[in-house]
Write a protein that holds these residues in place. Structure first.
Motif, PDB file in Angstrom:
ATOM      1  N   VAL A  60       0.855  -1.184   0.000  1.00  0.00           N
ATOM      2  CA  VAL A  60       0.000   0.000   0.000  1.00  0.00           C
ATOM      3  C   VAL A  60       0.893   1.236   0.000  1.00  0.00           C
ATOM      4  O   VAL A  60       1.723   1.403   0.887  1.00  0.00           O
ATOM      5  CB  VAL A  60      -0.939   0.038   1.232  1.00  0.00           C
ATOM      6  N   ASP A  61       0.726   2.069  -0.978  1.00  0.00           N
ATOM      7  CA  ASP A  61       1.470   3.328  -1.039  1.00  0.00           C
ATOM      8  C   ASP A  61       0.824   4.201  -2.092  1.00  0.00           C
ATOM      9  O   ASP A  61      -0.103   3.787  -2.793  1.00  0.00           O
ATOM     10  CB  ASP A  61       2.943   3.081  -1.373  1.00  0.00           C
ATOM     11  N   GLY A  62       1.282   5.400  -2.214  1.00  0.00           N
ATOM     12  CA  GLY A  62       0.719   6.315  -3.194  1.00  0.00           C
ATOM     13  C   GLY A  62       0.998   7.753  -2.821  1.00  0.00           C
ATOM     14  O   GLY A  62       1.825   8.040  -1.951  1.00  0.00           O
ATOM     15  N   LEU A  63       0.306   8.644  -3.462  1.00  0.00           N
ATOM     16  CA  LEU A  63       0.493  10.064  -3.197  1.00  0.00           C
ATOM     17  C   LEU A  63       0.083  10.404  -1.773  1.00  0.00           C
ATOM     18  O   LEU A  63      -0.844   9.801  -1.234  1.00  0.00           O
ATOM     19  CB  LEU A  63      -0.334  10.888  -4.192  1.00  0.00           C
ATOM     20  N   PRO A  64       0.763  11.357  -1.143  1.00  0.00           N
ATOM     21  CA  PRO A  64       0.374  11.777   0.208  1.00  0.00           C
ATOM     22  C   PRO A  64      -1.086  12.199   0.253  1.00  0.00           C
ATOM     23  O   PRO A  64      -1.553  12.958  -0.594  1.00  0.00           O
ATOM     24  CB  PRO A  64       1.315  12.953   0.493  1.00  0.00           C
ATOM     25  N   LEU A  65      -1.815  11.690   1.240  1.00  0.00           N
ATOM     26  CA  LEU A  65      -3.249  11.925   1.325  1.00  0.00           C
ATOM     27  C   LEU A  65      -3.586  13.404   1.397  1.00  0.00           C
ATOM     28  O   LEU A  65      -4.556  13.865   0.791  1.00  0.00           O
ATOM     29  CB  LEU A  65      -3.808  11.200   2.552  1.00  0.00           C
ATOM     30  N   GLU A  66      -2.771  14.171   2.136  1.00  0.00           N
ATOM     31  CA  GLU A  66      -3.065  15.597   2.291  1.00  0.00           C
ATOM     32  C   GLU A  66      -2.964  16.370   0.975  1.00  0.00           C
ATOM     33  O   GLU A  66      -3.504  17.455   0.847  1.00  0.00           O
ATOM     34  CB  GLU A  66      -2.140  16.219   3.332  1.00  0.00           C
ATOM     35  N   GLU A  67      -2.276  15.776  -0.028  1.00  0.00           N
ATOM     36  CA  GLU A  67      -2.124  16.461  -1.308  1.00  0.00           C
ATOM     37  C   GLU A  67      -3.297  16.205  -2.257  1.00  0.00           C
ATOM     38  O   GLU A  67      -3.495  16.963  -3.205  1.00  0.00           O
ATOM     39  CB  GLU A  67      -0.823  16.027  -1.990  1.00  0.00           C
ATOM     40  N   VAL A  68      -4.044  15.153  -2.022  1.00  0.00           N
ATOM     41  CA  VAL A  68      -5.069  14.767  -2.989  1.00  0.00           C
ATOM     42  C   VAL A  68      -6.471  14.689  -2.414  1.00  0.00           C
ATOM     43  O   VAL A  68      -7.438  14.525  -3.156  1.00  0.00           O
ATOM     44  CB  VAL A  68      -4.721  13.389  -3.610  1.00  0.00           C
ATOM     45  N   ILE A  69      -6.620  14.837  -1.100  1.00  0.00           N
ATOM     46  CA  ILE A  69      -7.923  14.590  -0.489  1.00  0.00           C
ATOM     47  C   ILE A  69      -8.937  15.681  -0.803  1.00  0.00           C
ATOM     48  O   ILE A  69     -10.144  15.449  -0.804  1.00  0.00           O
ATOM     49  CB  ILE A  69      -7.760  14.409   1.036  1.00  0.00           C
ATOM     50  N   ASP A  70      -8.474  16.899  -1.079  1.00  0.00           N
ATOM     51  CA  ASP A  70      -9.396  18.005  -1.339  1.00  0.00           C
ATOM     52  C   ASP A  70      -9.083  18.696  -2.663  1.00  0.00           C
ATOM     53  O   ASP A  70      -9.105  19.919  -2.764  1.00  0.00           O
ATOM     54  CB  ASP A  70      -9.338  19.030  -0.200  1.00  0.00           C
ATOM     55  N   LEU A  83      -1.005  10.297 -11.219  1.00  0.00           N
ATOM     56  CA  LEU A  83      -1.195   8.875 -10.966  1.00  0.00           C
ATOM     57  C   LEU A  83       0.075   8.078 -11.212  1.00  0.00           C
ATOM     58  O   LEU A  83       0.359   7.116 -10.496  1.00  0.00           O
ATOM     59  CB  LEU A  83      -2.337   8.339 -11.828  1.00  0.00           C
ATOM     60  N   SER A  84       0.840   8.456 -12.217  1.00  0.00           N
ATOM     61  CA  SER A  84       2.080   7.741 -12.502  1.00  0.00           C
ATOM     62  C   SER A  84       3.063   7.880 -11.347  1.00  0.00           C
ATOM     63  O   SER A  84       3.819   6.952 -11.037  1.00  0.00           O
ATOM     64  CB  SER A  84       2.708   8.249 -13.797  1.00  0.00           C
ATOM     65  N   GLN A  85       3.057   9.049 -10.699  1.00  0.00           N
ATOM     66  CA  GLN A  85       3.920   9.252  -9.540  1.00  0.00           C
ATOM     67  C   GLN A  85       3.503   8.331  -8.394  1.00  0.00           C
ATOM     68  O   GLN A  85       4.347   7.728  -7.733  1.00  0.00           O
ATOM     69  CB  GLN A  85       3.857  10.713  -9.080  1.00  0.00           C
ATOM     70  N   GLY A  86       2.198   8.220  -8.173  1.00  0.00           N
ATOM     71  CA  GLY A  86       1.710   7.319  -7.131  1.00  0.00           C
ATOM     72  C   GLY A  86       2.038   5.874  -7.436  1.00  0.00           C
ATOM     73  O   GLY A  86       2.385   5.097  -6.537  1.00  0.00           O
ATOM     74  N   LEU A  87       1.950   5.482  -8.719  1.00  0.00           N
ATOM     75  CA  LEU A  87       2.288   4.117  -9.119  1.00  0.00           C
ATOM     76  C   LEU A  87       3.765   3.837  -8.864  1.00  0.00           C
ATOM     77  O   LEU A  87       4.144   2.749  -8.416  1.00  0.00           O
ATOM     78  CB  LEU A  87       1.959   3.903 -10.591  1.00  0.00           C
ATOM     79  N   GLY A  88       4.613   4.851  -9.118  1.00  0.00           N
ATOM     80  CA  GLY A  88       6.040   4.692  -8.861  1.00  0.00           C
ATOM     81  C   GLY A  88       6.333   4.477  -7.383  1.00  0.00           C
ATOM     82  O   GLY A  88       7.198   3.667  -7.017  1.00  0.00           O
ATOM     83  N   MET A  89       5.590   5.179  -6.514  1.00  0.00           N
ATOM     84  CA  MET A  89       5.775   5.014  -5.074  1.00  0.00           C
ATOM     85  C   MET A  89       5.324   3.629  -4.622  1.00  0.00           C
ATOM     86  O   MET A  89       5.933   3.017  -3.735  1.00  0.00           O
ATOM     87  CB  MET A  89       5.008   6.104  -4.333  1.00  0.00           C
ATOM     88  N   LEU A  90       4.258   3.123  -5.243  1.00  0.00           N
ATOM     89  CA  LEU A  90       3.794   1.772  -4.925  1.00  0.00           C
ATOM     90  C   LEU A  90       4.829   0.737  -5.340  1.00  0.00           C
ATOM     91  O   LEU A  90       5.118  -0.202  -4.591  1.00  0.00           O
ATOM     92  CB  LEU A  90       2.459   1.504  -5.626  1.00  0.00           C
ATOM     93  N   GLN A  91       5.410   0.914  -6.527  1.00  0.00           N
ATOM     94  CA  GLN A  91       6.432  -0.018  -6.997  1.00  0.00           C
ATOM     95  C   GLN A  91       7.663   0.021  -6.100  1.00  0.00           C
ATOM     96  O   GLN A  91       8.290  -1.016  -5.827  1.00  0.00           O
ATOM     97  CB  GLN A  91       6.819   0.322  -8.435  1.00  0.00           C
ATOM     98  N   GLU A  92       7.986   1.210  -5.591  1.00  0.00           N
ATOM     99  CA  GLU A  92       9.128   1.335  -4.684  1.00  0.00           C
ATOM    100  C   GLU A  92       8.899   0.551  -3.401  1.00  0.00           C
ATOM    101  O   GLU A  92       9.815  -0.086  -2.866  1.00  0.00           O
ATOM    102  CB  GLU A  92       9.379   2.812  -4.375  1.00  0.00           C
ATOM    103  N   THR A  93       7.663   0.576  -2.922  1.00  0.00           N
ATOM    104  CA  THR A  93       7.333  -0.186  -1.717  1.00  0.00           C
ATOM    105  C   THR A  93       7.490  -1.683  -1.963  1.00  0.00           C
ATOM    106  O   THR A  93       8.022  -2.417  -1.119  1.00  0.00           O
ATOM    107  CB  THR A  93       5.889   0.120  -1.275  1.00  0.00           C
TER     108      THR A  93
END
Length: 333
Positions: A60-70, A83-93
Motif C-alpha cells: 500500500v502506497d501512493g500520493l500523500p493523502l493531504e495532497e489529494v484529499i481536497d 497517478l504515474s507518480q503514485g504508481l512509482g511510489m507503490l512499486q518502490e514499496t
C-alpha cells in the motif's frame, strides 16, 4: 483465520463461500478488514517430504493523502497526471519488500514499537486524554541490545482513520525530568497526554509513535478505528440549548468525512425530543435524545424518509420534563 477446502469439498460449498450465502468464514465487520478473501496457489508436483514456500505481499502506497484529499473539481484533469507518480511510489514499496525478503527480514535500523494506547474523552473538561504504558523503560534494540529510546510523538486526524494526520505533540522525552512530571500519571504510572484543542461534536483519531536516538520512527499502527469525541454533560434545563454549525455550509462544518453532514444540538437535558420542521411547517425529523452522559445530539441531515435535506431555513423545538426551547437553522449547499 484460514479455511482449506480439502479433497472432499464440493464445488457447491466453494461457490457458497464465493456468493456469500455461506458467511460462516467471514470476518467480523468491526475488524475493518476484507470480510473474506479466497486465494489459490499451484498446482505443484512435489515429492515426499518436499515443500513449497509461498510468499504473499500486500503493498500500500501512493500520493500523500493531504495532497489529494481536497483536490478542486477544476483540477481533476491535471490531477490525473499524478497517478504515474503514485504508481512509482507503490512499486518502490514492493521493491523494498523484495530487498527485505532477500535479507531474511533483517532490518539494519529498527525503531521501538508503537505503544498500545487508551483514549478517554472527558466531557466535563472538554478534553480527550491519550495514555500508554512506559515501553521506553524496557525497550532494547534487538540489533545492538541497547536501550536507544529517545521520545514519543502524538498525532491526530480530524478527518478519518486513514488521515491525514497532524503532529500535535512533537516530543515527549522519557529522559527529561520536566516531561516526566508533566506527562506521567502518578496514579497509573502511564504516560498521558491531554488534547485540549478540540471542538465539541467532532470525531478524532489518535496515534502515538516511538522514536530512537537515530531518528527511526515507528508507524501509526495503534490509531483508533472509530472516531472519539468529547461531549458536554447533560444540562439541568433547556435555557442554553444551541445548535452548530449554524448556518451549516458543506465546506465549513465538520472536518471529519464521516461527520461531514452532522449538525449538533448542545446543552440538552438527558432526556428530550428534538423536532425539526421546514419553513413551511412540514415535519422533517424527530430525534429522541436519551443519554445520561451527554448533553449533545447529532443529526445527519436525513429526513424521516431517509432523504437528504434540501438547503433552506428550518425550525426546531426541544421538549423535555425540565423545559422547552426553540430556534432556527439555516442549511446552505
Amino acid at each position: 483465520q484460514f479455511y482449506t477446502l480439502d479433497g472432499t469439498a464440493s464445488e457447491q460449498s466453494l461457490y457458497a463461500l464465493l456468493d456469500g450465502s455461506d458467511n460462516s468464514r467471514q470476518a467480523d465487520p468491526d475488524l475493518h478488514i476484507t470480510p473474506i478473501m479466497l486465494m489459490s496457489c499451484g498446482p505443484y508436483t512435489i515429492g515426499p517430504s518436499d515443500s513449497v514456500r509461498v510468499t504473499i505481499v500486500e503493498a500500500v502506497d501512493g500520493l500523500p493523502l493531504e495532497e489529494v484529499i481536497d483536490i478542486p473539481l477544476s483540477e481533476y484533469p491535471t490531477a490525473q497526471e499524478k497517478l504515474s507518480q503514485g504508481l512509482g511510489m507503490l512499486q518502490e514499496t514492493i521493491d523494498n519488500f523484495k530487498t527485505l525478503y532477500e535479507n531474511d527480514y533483517h532490518l539494519a535500523d529498527l525503531p521501538p514499537p508503537s505503544p498500545d494506547i487508551e483514549i478517554v474523552p472527558l466531557p466535563s473538561s472538554q478534553t480527550i486524554t491519550i495514555s500508554w504504558e512506559q515501553i521506553d523503560a524496557t525497550w532494547q534494540d534487538p540489533n545492538t541490545g541497547e536501550n536507544d529510546f529517545s521520545y514519543y510523538s502524538v498525532y491526530r486526524s480530524d478527518r478519518s482513520f486513514i488521515g491525514p494526520y497532524t503532529k500535535i505533540k512533537s516530543k515527549i522525552r522519557p529522559g527529561n525530568s520536566t516531561d516526566r512530571r508533566r506527562y506521567i500519571n502518578s496514579e497509573t504510572g502511564r504516560w498521558q497526554y491531554k488534547d485540549t484543542k478540540i471542538s465539541l461534536g467532532v470525531g478524532y483519531y489518535y496515534a502515538v509513535t516511538a522514536v530512537d536516538k537515530e531518528g527511526n520512527e515507528s508507524w501509526i499502527t495503534n490509531r483508533n478505528t472509530e472516531a472519539v469525541m468529547a461531549s458536554s454533560q447533560p444540562a439541568l434545563n433547556t435555557l442554553n440549548v444551541g445548535v452548530f454549525p449554524n448556518p451549516f455550509r458543506e465546506k465549513s462544518g465538520f472536518p471529519a468525512r464521516e461527520d461531514a453532514n452532522s449538525i449538533v444540538w448542545t446543552n440538552l437535558p438527558d432526556t428530550c425530543s428534538i423536532r425539526i420542521y421546514t419553513s413551511a411547517g412540514e415535519h422533517v425529523r424527530t430525534l429522541k435524545h436519551q443519554n445520561a452522559n451527554s448533553g449533545e445530539e447529532v443529526w445527519n441531515q436525513l429526513t424521516k424518509a431517509r432523504q437528504r435535506t434540501a438547503p433552506g431555513i428550518y425550525f426546531w423545538t426541544v421538549d423535555s420534563k425540565v423545559g422547552t426551547a426553540k430556534g432556527s437553522l439555516i442549511i446552505i449547499k
